[in-house]
Write a protein that holds these residues in place. Structure first.
Motif, PDB file in Angstrom:
ATOM      1  N   SER A 176      -1.670   6.184   8.273  1.00  0.00           N
ATOM      2  CA  SER A 176      -0.778   5.960   9.420  1.00  0.00           C
ATOM      3  C   SER A 176       0.093   4.727   9.258  1.00  0.00           C
ATOM      4  CB  SER A 176      -1.599   5.848  10.709  1.00  0.00           C
ATOM      5  OG  SER A 176      -2.466   4.731  10.654  1.00  0.00           O
ATOM      6  N   ASP A 177      -0.399   3.716   8.535  1.00  0.00           N
ATOM      7  CA  ASP A 177       0.357   2.474   8.353  1.00  0.00           C
ATOM      8  C   ASP A 177       1.653   2.692   7.573  1.00  0.00           C
ATOM      9  OD1 ASP A 177      -1.661   0.965   9.622  1.00  0.00           O
ATOM     10  OD2 ASP A 177      -2.752   0.720   7.731  1.00  0.00           O
ATOM     11  N   LEU A 178       1.698   3.752   6.769  1.00  0.00           N
ATOM     12  CA  LEU A 178       2.868   3.973   5.929  1.00  0.00           C
ATOM     13  C   LEU A 178       4.100   4.376   6.731  1.00  0.00           C
ATOM     14  CD1 LEU A 178       1.255   5.937   2.952  1.00  0.00           C
ATOM     15  CD2 LEU A 178       1.744   3.479   3.100  1.00  0.00           C
ATOM     16  N   LEU A 179       3.899   4.952   7.916  1.00  0.00           N
ATOM     17  CA  LEU A 179       5.030   5.458   8.702  1.00  0.00           C
ATOM     18  C   LEU A 179       5.230   4.700  10.004  1.00  0.00           C
ATOM     19  CD1 LEU A 179       6.930   7.772   7.866  1.00  0.00           C
ATOM     20  CD2 LEU A 179       4.770   7.872   6.645  1.00  0.00           C
ATOM     21  N   ASP A 180       4.520   3.582  10.199  1.00  0.00           N
ATOM     22  CA  ASP A 180       4.779   2.779  11.398  1.00  0.00           C
ATOM     23  C   ASP A 180       5.146   1.336  11.045  1.00  0.00           C
ATOM     24  OD1 ASP A 180       2.428   1.494  10.746  1.00  0.00           O
ATOM     25  OD2 ASP A 180       1.347   2.052  12.556  1.00  0.00           O
ATOM     26  N   HIS A 181       5.405   1.091   9.753  1.00  0.00           N
ATOM     27  CA  HIS A 181       5.860  -0.211   9.264  1.00  0.00           C
ATOM     28  C   HIS A 181       4.828  -1.312   9.493  1.00  0.00           C
ATOM     29  CE1 HIS A 181       9.771   1.506   8.422  1.00  0.00           C
ATOM     30  NE2 HIS A 181       9.807   1.972   9.648  1.00  0.00           N
ATOM     31  N   ARG A 182       3.563  -0.951   9.387  1.00  0.00           N
ATOM     32  CA  ARG A 182       2.504  -1.951   9.529  1.00  0.00           C
ATOM     33  C   ARG A 182       1.570  -1.952   8.311  1.00  0.00           C
ATOM     34  NH1 ARG A 182       1.949  -3.668  14.932  1.00  0.00           N
ATOM     35  NH2 ARG A 182      -0.328  -3.752  14.903  1.00  0.00           N
ATOM     36  N   SER A 183       2.115  -1.487   7.184  1.00  0.00           N
ATOM     37  CA  SER A 183       1.314  -1.445   5.958  1.00  0.00           C
ATOM     38  C   SER A 183       1.237  -2.795   5.269  1.00  0.00           C
ATOM     39  CB  SER A 183       1.897  -0.423   4.985  1.00  0.00           C
ATOM     40  OG  SER A 183       3.187  -0.840   4.547  1.00  0.00           O
ATOM     41  N   GLY A 184       2.245  -3.646   5.465  1.00  0.00           N
ATOM     42  CA  GLY A 184       2.331  -4.892   4.719  1.00  0.00           C
ATOM     43  C   GLY A 184       3.014  -4.735   3.380  1.00  0.00           C
ATOM     44  N   LEU A 185       3.429  -3.501   3.038  1.00  0.00           N
ATOM     45  CA  LEU A 185       4.146  -3.275   1.783  1.00  0.00           C
ATOM     46  C   LEU A 185       5.548  -3.876   1.878  1.00  0.00           C
ATOM     47  CD1 LEU A 185       3.134   0.424   1.006  1.00  0.00           C
ATOM     48  CD2 LEU A 185       2.242  -1.659  -0.063  1.00  0.00           C
ATOM     49  N   PRO A 186       6.149  -4.225   0.743  1.00  0.00           N
ATOM     50  CA  PRO A 186       7.474  -4.853   0.774  1.00  0.00           C
ATOM     51  C   PRO A 186       8.557  -3.902   1.280  1.00  0.00           C
ATOM     52  CG  PRO A 186       6.817  -4.359  -1.483  1.00  0.00           C
ATOM     53  CD  PRO A 186       5.615  -4.103  -0.633  1.00  0.00           C
TER      54      PRO A 186
ATOM     55  N   ALA B  48       9.328   1.189   1.268  1.00  0.00           N
ATOM     56  CA  ALA B  48       8.316   1.516   0.263  1.00  0.00           C
ATOM     57  C   ALA B  48       7.166   2.313   0.880  1.00  0.00           C
ATOM     58  CB  ALA B  48       7.790   0.237  -0.387  1.00  0.00           C
ATOM     59  N   GLY B  49       6.830   2.022   2.130  1.00  0.00           N
ATOM     60  CA  GLY B  49       5.762   2.756   2.791  1.00  0.00           C
ATOM     61  C   GLY B  49       6.083   4.231   2.930  1.00  0.00           C
ATOM     62  N   ALA B  50       7.311   4.538   3.371  1.00  0.00           N
ATOM     63  CA  ALA B  50       7.716   5.940   3.517  1.00  0.00           C
ATOM     64  C   ALA B  50       7.757   6.642   2.172  1.00  0.00           C
ATOM     65  CB  ALA B  50       9.080   6.013   4.198  1.00  0.00           C
ATOM     66  N   GLN B  51       8.223   5.931   1.136  1.00  0.00           N
ATOM     67  CA  GLN B  51       8.289   6.551  -0.183  1.00  0.00           C
ATOM     68  C   GLN B  51       6.898   6.825  -0.731  1.00  0.00           C
ATOM     69  OE1 GLN B  51      11.153   7.632  -1.530  1.00  0.00           O
ATOM     70  NE2 GLN B  51       9.899   8.593  -3.117  1.00  0.00           N
ATOM     71  N   LEU B  52       5.964   5.909  -0.485  1.00  0.00           N
ATOM     72  CA  LEU B  52       4.591   6.143  -0.924  1.00  0.00           C
ATOM     73  C   LEU B  52       3.980   7.330  -0.180  1.00  0.00           C
ATOM     74  CD1 LEU B  52       2.135   5.435  -2.575  1.00  0.00           C
ATOM     75  CD2 LEU B  52       1.579   3.639  -0.911  1.00  0.00           C
ATOM     76  N   ALA B  53       4.300   7.483   1.096  1.00  0.00           N
ATOM     77  CA  ALA B  53       3.829   8.649   1.844  1.00  0.00           C
ATOM     78  C   ALA B  53       4.304   9.933   1.182  1.00  0.00           C
ATOM     79  CB  ALA B  53       4.317   8.577   3.289  1.00  0.00           C
ATOM     80  N   ALA B  54       5.548   9.927   0.714  1.00  0.00           N
ATOM     81  CA  ALA B  54       6.089  11.116   0.042  1.00  0.00           C
ATOM     82  C   ALA B  54       5.362  11.392  -1.267  1.00  0.00           C
ATOM     83  CB  ALA B  54       7.579  10.931  -0.218  1.00  0.00           C
ATOM     84  N   TYR B  55       5.037  10.345  -2.024  1.00  0.00           N
ATOM     85  CA  TYR B  55       4.321  10.560  -3.275  1.00  0.00           C
ATOM     86  C   TYR B  55       2.918  11.130  -3.006  1.00  0.00           C
ATOM     87  CZ  TYR B  55       7.944   8.007  -5.842  1.00  0.00           C
ATOM     88  OH  TYR B  55       9.128   7.612  -6.409  1.00  0.00           O
ATOM     89  N   ILE B  56       2.293  10.691  -1.927  1.00  0.00           N
ATOM     90  CA  ILE B  56       0.991  11.252  -1.553  1.00  0.00           C
ATOM     91  C   ILE B  56       1.140  12.723  -1.181  1.00  0.00           C
ATOM     92  CG2 ILE B  56      -0.804  11.178   0.228  1.00  0.00           C
ATOM     93  CD1 ILE B  56      -0.503   8.107   0.192  1.00  0.00           C
TER      94      ILE B  56
ATOM     95  N   ASP C  41      14.287   6.045  -3.242  1.00  0.00           N
ATOM     96  CA  ASP C  41      13.644   6.044  -1.925  1.00  0.00           C
ATOM     97  C   ASP C  41      14.113   7.224  -1.069  1.00  0.00           C
ATOM     98  OD1 ASP C  41      12.096   3.888  -2.456  1.00  0.00           O
ATOM     99  OD2 ASP C  41      13.163   2.481  -1.179  1.00  0.00           O
ATOM    100  N   GLU C  42      14.120   8.414  -1.668  1.00  0.00           N
ATOM    101  CA  GLU C  42      14.639   9.598  -0.975  1.00  0.00           C
ATOM    102  C   GLU C  42      13.910   9.887   0.328  1.00  0.00           C
ATOM    103  OE1 GLU C  42      13.843   9.524  -4.177  1.00  0.00           O
ATOM    104  OE2 GLU C  42      15.668  10.028  -5.313  1.00  0.00           O
ATOM    105  N   ALA C  43      12.590   9.644   0.359  1.00  0.00           N
ATOM    106  CA  ALA C  43      11.822   9.946   1.559  1.00  0.00           C
ATOM    107  C   ALA C  43      12.025   8.916   2.656  1.00  0.00           C
ATOM    108  CB  ALA C  43      10.334  10.031   1.221  1.00  0.00           C
ATOM    109  N   ALA C  44      12.620   7.792   2.310  1.00  0.00           N
ATOM    110  CA  ALA C  44      12.882   6.739   3.287  1.00  0.00           C
ATOM    111  C   ALA C  44      14.289   6.828   3.862  1.00  0.00           C
ATOM    112  CB  ALA C  44      12.675   5.362   2.653  1.00  0.00           C
ATOM    113  N   GLY C  45      15.223   7.448   3.121  1.00  0.00           N
ATOM    114  CA  GLY C  45      16.590   7.447   3.629  1.00  0.00           C
ATOM    115  C   GLY C  45      17.562   8.330   2.896  1.00  0.00           C
ATOM    116  N   GLY C  46      17.092   9.386   2.225  1.00  0.00           N
ATOM    117  CA  GLY C  46      17.959  10.151   1.350  1.00  0.00           C
ATOM    118  C   GLY C  46      18.635  11.373   1.930  1.00  0.00           C
TER     119      GLY C  46
END
Length: 380
Positions: free
Chosen positions: A125-135, A193-201, A256-261
């Protein structure tokens, strides 16, 4: 009650499904936006209100030329793309392929002890609410920080230079070097980066590239046939040229296609908005559920605010305003949905500067007020 102000007279209708009344309000809003913002290029507005579906456009795609936007004009959605990623993630939850409460390392190959801080791991859930701490973005380089001032190159040029040859393998390698500075889930820190990692998962779970997965899960079922990440030669011709605050033609970023593509048309986005308003799909409902809620009221001494799967959600008197914007050099977009009122609006523009961005927010506020007196305003 539906009310609005056209250029000629006040308009009042008792039936909120009166298409003629809605069109008058939307056409007037588009014309006024261009009239009051001569620095802006073009604006496209789409409205779903009950069974009514309206589109309106004004301005020119290319300043100084008579080139009005068309029904098939493509606009970059920028960060509104994240709501699509969030909805696919919600579908994976409904299908029991993963849980929002899972440690993300469950879906990563190899050891990532760095993706934990103070005994708290990054959760899905942290990947899509901007609370992951990722850059903000990976690769995590100083010149890619969004407020970096020490590089004369346009931001998109810096991003595209860094993204040459950069893909999943490089991303996951760089993920090993991320250093968290606080417990995940404890604070807001905007992250593409969080949204992109969600896409890779999601790619790993479904065995499909992100764009194919998006097409299978959302775009094809909703008949969003014009919506795309990759651009064919025909798509390139339909893409609205973007203009920055200096009047220069903008360059689209890559990566970063899953974040803004995503790029889409107003017509396609109205299909998406209708689906989101109806909330009949359990994945849509889940994507609207707040993963976290801010402390304190948001509308004076009333209301609440929180974030779902990349949807921002404010509530006042039992009615919700669910929204997300997207901005990249040369383009801006804003989607607002109010399920309790069966109302949704999308704005897309091919000019990004401070004055135009503020005017688009004002335009959305005016439209909401004119279309329905019960509409929940956007939080300031």
């Amino acid at each position: 009650m539906l009310i609005g102000v056209t250029s000629s007279a006040a308009l009042a209708q008792s039936e909120p499904t009166n298409a003629k009344a809605v069109r008058a309000i939307v056409d007037d809003a588009a014309a006024r936006y261009i009239q009051e913002n001569p620095q802006a290029a073009a604006i496209a507005i789409g409205v779903v209100y009950g069974p009514v579906r309206i589109q309106s456009r004004a301005g020119t795609l290319e300043p100084g030329k008579a080139r009005p936007p068309r029904p098939d004009t493509l606009y970059p959605l920028a960060s509104i793309t994240k709501t699509f990623t969030g909805t696919v993630l919600a579908q994976a939850v409904i299908e029991k392929r993963l849980s929002l409460a899972d440690d993300i390392r469950k879906y990563l190959d190899g050891a990532y002890p760095n993706l934990e801080f103070g005994g708290r791991a990054i959760l899905v859930s942290d990947l899509l609410d901007h609370r992951s701490g990722l850059p903000f973005i990976l690769p995590d380089r100083p010149e890619l920080a969004p407020d970096f001032k020490g590089d004369a190159r346009p931001y998109t040029v810096r991003v595209n230079t860094a993204m040459q040859g950069y893909g999943r393998d490089q991303f996951l390698s760089d993920l090993h070097a991320v250093k968290l500075t606080a417990k995940p889930g404890s604070h807001y820190q905007y992250s593409n980066a969080g949204a992109q990692l969600a896409a890779y998962i999601l790619e790993k779970l479904y065995g499909l590239p992100y764009e194919q997965l998006l097409r299978a899960k959302i775009l094809t079922p909703l008949r969003m046939n014009a919506t795309t990440i990759s651009l064919s030669p025909a798509d390139q011709k339909r893409l609205a040229p973007g203009w920055d605050d200096k009047g220069q033609r903008a360059i689209l970023p890559v990566g970063d296609e899953a974040a803004g593509g995503l790029k889409s048309t107003t017509d396609d986005m109205l299909n998406y908005i209708r689906w989101q308003i109806d909330e009949t799909d359990p994945a849509v409902r889940l994507s609207h559920e707040r993963v976290w809620t801010a402390k304190g009221p948001v509308f004076g001494d009333q209301g609440t605010f929180g974030v779902g799967l990349n949807w921002q959600v404010a509530e006042l008197s039992g009615r919700r305003v669910i929204f997300q914007d997207g901005m990249i050099e040369g383009y801006s977009a804003l989607v607002v949905i109010q399920p309790e009122l069966k109302l949704g609006i999308v704005l897309t523009a091919n000019q990004l500067d401070e004055k135009s961005a503020a005017a688009e927010r004002g335009l959305m506020k005016a439209l909401l007020t004119a279309l329905d007196t019960q509409a929940v305003p956007l939080p300031e």
